[in-house]
Write a protein that holds these residues in place. Sequence first.
Motif, mmCIF file in Angstrom:
data_model
loop_
_atom_site.group_PDB
_atom_site.id
_atom_site.type_symbol
_atom_site.label_atom_id
_atom_site.label_comp_id
_atom_site.label_asym_id
_atom_site.label_seq_id
_atom_site.Cartn_x
_atom_site.Cartn_y
_atom_site.Cartn_z
ATOM 1 N N SER A 299 0.829 -1.206 0.000
ATOM 2 C CA SER A 299 0.000 0.000 0.000
ATOM 3 C C SER A 299 0.863 1.255 0.000
ATOM 4 N N LYS B 97 0.709 4.247 -2.754
ATOM 5 C CA LYS B 97 0.541 5.651 -2.380
ATOM 6 C C LYS B 97 1.638 6.508 -2.999
ATOM 7 N N ARG C 157 1.085 9.430 -5.841
ATOM 8 C CA ARG C 157 1.606 10.779 -5.608
ATOM 9 C C ARG C 157 2.523 11.200 -6.760
#
Length: 170
Positions: A146, A150, A154
Amino acid sequence: MSDLDLKGLFQKHAKALHSFLLRKSRDPQLAADLTQESFLRLAEQGSGERIDNSPAYLYRTASNLLIDHNRQQVRRKTDQMDECELAEMDSGASPLDDVTAARQSLERMQRAMAELPTRTQDIFRLNRIEGMTHAQVARELGISDSSVQKHLARALAHVMERLIEASEQP
């Protein structure tokens, strides 16, 4: 899990697991590689949590490895073109304007990436450039899947924002 237990599992399930992967992939070499990788993952897991159903773990791991492999193939677009398609391709070079525009886009993307934290840059490079899966990147860097997702989200959002800003400028 002891080496003796692992050896027994290998002798008992390797052929069936290989056949399972061969039916799904239709590639004997890939089936052999994924069979070995499945048993390697089981051996690595042996020191961690207790596994109640080792054959189920092997088949689930093998299935996941095959899914990851297929996704990676699509991402890399490794499907071979046949000779007819290659012959139909225009062999001429791109016009100078196209080459210049492509270089400028690449430079803008590199500048946008340089604005990101080092960890995010590393994750982007491993996944998008070197073609590693999220799981492989997570293992390589010692972080969770995860967290990889992320960082990638981004990075992609930032790069796209910068490219859009650049395209809107006169």
